[in-house]
Motif scaffolding. Structure first.
Motif, PDB file in Angstrom:
ATOM      1  N   ILE A   1       8.888 -42.048 -36.686  1.00 18.32           N
ATOM      2  CA  ILE A   1       9.749 -41.596 -37.768  1.00 18.32           C
ATOM      3  C   ILE A   1       9.678 -40.076 -37.850  1.00 18.32           C
ATOM      4  CG2 ILE A   1      10.040 -41.582 -40.284  1.00 18.32           C
ATOM      5  CD1 ILE A   1      10.985 -44.140 -39.203  1.00 18.32           C
ATOM      6  N   GLN A   2      10.816 -39.442 -37.738  1.00 21.60           N
ATOM      7  CA  GLN A   2      10.890 -37.991 -37.836  1.00 21.60           C
ATOM      8  C   GLN A   2      11.289 -37.599 -39.266  1.00 21.60           C
ATOM      9  OE1 GLN A   2       9.946 -36.166 -35.222  1.00 21.60           O
ATOM     10  NE2 GLN A   2       9.652 -38.072 -34.095  1.00 21.60           N
ATOM     11  N   VAL A   3      10.511 -36.712 -39.877  1.00 20.39           N
ATOM     12  CA  VAL A   3      10.839 -36.285 -41.241  1.00 20.39           C
ATOM     13  C   VAL A   3      11.094 -34.786 -41.333  1.00 20.39           C
ATOM     14  CG1 VAL A   3       9.607 -38.168 -42.386  1.00 20.39           C
ATOM     15  CG2 VAL A   3       8.404 -36.050 -41.879  1.00 20.39           C
ATOM     16  N   ARG A   4      11.030 -34.075 -40.216  1.00 19.70           N
ATOM     17  CA  ARG A   4      11.234 -32.632 -40.236  1.00 19.70           C
ATOM     18  C   ARG A   4      12.635 -32.273 -39.764  1.00 19.70           C
ATOM     19  NH1 ARG A   4       6.849 -29.161 -40.625  1.00 19.70           N
ATOM     20  NH2 ARG A   4       8.533 -27.757 -41.193  1.00 19.70           N
ATOM     21  N   THR A   5      13.482 -31.922 -40.700  1.00 22.49           N
ATOM     22  CA  THR A   5      14.800 -31.375 -40.417  1.00 22.49           C
ATOM     23  C   THR A   5      14.995 -30.215 -41.392  1.00 22.49           C
ATOM     24  OG1 THR A   5      16.001 -32.704 -42.050  1.00 22.49           O
ATOM     25  CG2 THR A   5      15.680 -33.707 -39.864  1.00 22.49           C
TER      26      THR A   5
ATOM     27  N   THR B   1      15.335 -31.785 -44.883  1.00 25.06           N
ATOM     28  CA  THR B   1      14.114 -32.320 -45.491  1.00 25.06           C
ATOM     29  C   THR B   1      13.112 -31.206 -45.798  1.00 25.06           C
ATOM     30  OG1 THR B   1      13.097 -32.842 -43.346  1.00 25.06           O
ATOM     31  CG2 THR B   1      14.382 -34.586 -44.415  1.00 25.06           C
TER      32      THR B   1
ATOM     33  N   TYR C   1      15.368 -39.684 -48.618  1.00 25.10           N
ATOM     34  CA  TYR C   1      15.298 -40.990 -47.947  1.00 25.10           C
ATOM     35  C   TYR C   1      16.505 -41.210 -47.046  1.00 25.10           C
ATOM     36  CZ  TYR C   1      11.968 -41.461 -51.802  1.00 25.10           C
ATOM     37  OH  TYR C   1      10.953 -41.250 -52.700  1.00 25.10           O
TER      38      TYR C   1
ATOM     39  N   ILE D   1      16.175 -38.847 -43.886  1.00 26.19           N
ATOM     40  CA  ILE D   1      15.203 -39.335 -42.896  1.00 26.19           C
ATOM     41  C   ILE D   1      15.804 -40.477 -42.088  1.00 26.19           C
ATOM     42  CG2 ILE D   1      12.983 -40.499 -42.599  1.00 26.19           C
ATOM     43  CD1 ILE D   1      11.977 -38.871 -45.024  1.00 26.19           C
TER      44      ILE D   1
ATOM     45  N   ASN E   1      16.790 -40.239 -37.959  1.00 24.59           N
ATOM     46  CA  ASN E   1      16.204 -41.149 -36.983  1.00 24.59           C
ATOM     47  C   ASN E   1      17.234 -42.067 -36.337  1.00 24.59           C
ATOM     48  OD1 ASN E   1      13.063 -40.944 -36.939  1.00 24.59           O
ATOM     49  ND2 ASN E   1      13.685 -40.556 -39.035  1.00 24.59           N
TER      50      ASN E   1
ATOM     51  N   ILE F   1      12.585 -47.072 -45.777  1.00 26.70           N
ATOM     52  CA  ILE F   1      11.968 -45.755 -45.923  1.00 26.70           C
ATOM     53  C   ILE F   1      11.677 -45.492 -47.398  1.00 26.70           C
ATOM     54  CG2 ILE F   1      12.435 -43.269 -45.753  1.00 26.70           C
ATOM     55  CD1 ILE F   1      13.934 -43.997 -43.083  1.00 26.70           C
TER      56      ILE F   1
END
Length: 201
Positions: A87-91, A94, A157, A160, A164, A173
């Motif tokens: 799961i990628q949460v770094r953008t 975000t 949410y 994320i 992905n 999520i």
């Protein structure tokens, strides 16, 4: 004979399509890790403090070895599960949300949680629990703060899930983050469980 052969081919095609969808599953362990890192970053760096690790966190029985297989591992072969995405949460989106959340927790939101006026909800949001815990002239300001926080949480949410490549993961999520907020919350803060009852941690 020809109709039964066509029917058999169609049934096989439907079965194969059904099997393909099993391979794309929600990577729950990766989501929990990502949520814990995000939440810890928001709470710890905003001065809320570092609560003790969750007691229920699964531990590997032998160093360097993975815990025993779960039911999901029996349904999905290990080779296919290993290809599951993290799961990628770094953008950029975000990161901006994280910065706003840190500022709110480092400012007035922490005081609202400390007083018991607000608490976490089972759907990953924040709600006013006891407006009476606040002076009358601060209630509308608290409502505005909660609204800003919830707008960012909803956007987080969704962002994320989209980042992905699985917008349909948003409810999972959200659930993972909802549990994470409660686990990382300091003692004395309130949360609302799935039945709607408020509880104090």
């Amino acid at each position: 004979m020809r109709k039964s052969l066509i029917g058999l081919i169609a049934a096989t095609a439907v079965a194969l399509v059904g099997c393909v969808t099993i391979n794309v599953y929600f990577p729950e362990a990766a989501a929990q890790k990502a949520a814990d890192q995000f939440i810890g970053n928001v709470l710890d760096e905003s001065g809320v403090g570092k609560p003790s690790p969750a007691k229920d966190a699964p531990a590997s029985p032998v160093p360097g070895k993975q815990p025993s297989a779960s039911l999901l591992d029996l349904v999905i072969p290990a080779a296919q599960a290993a290809e599951a995405p993290d799961i990628q949460v770094r953008t950029p989106e975000t990161d901006a949300i994280r910065a706003r959340m840190k500022a709110r927790f480092g400012g007035q939101l922490k005081a609202l949680f400390d007083s018991g006026a607000v608490g976490f909800t089972a759907d990953g949001l924040v709600a006013v629990r006891d407006a009476g815990a606040l002076p009358l002239d601060q209630r509308s300001q608290a409502d505005g703060l909660v609204k800003q926080e919830n707008n960012d949480r909803d956007a987080l949410y969704r962002a994320i899930a989209v980042a992905n490549g699985h917008p349909e993961w948003e409810p999972q999520i959200r659930k993972t983050f909802a549990e994470g907020w409660v686990q990382r919350a300091p003692s004395g803060w309130y949360y609302r469980d799935a039945s709607g009852a408020w509880k104090r941690k």
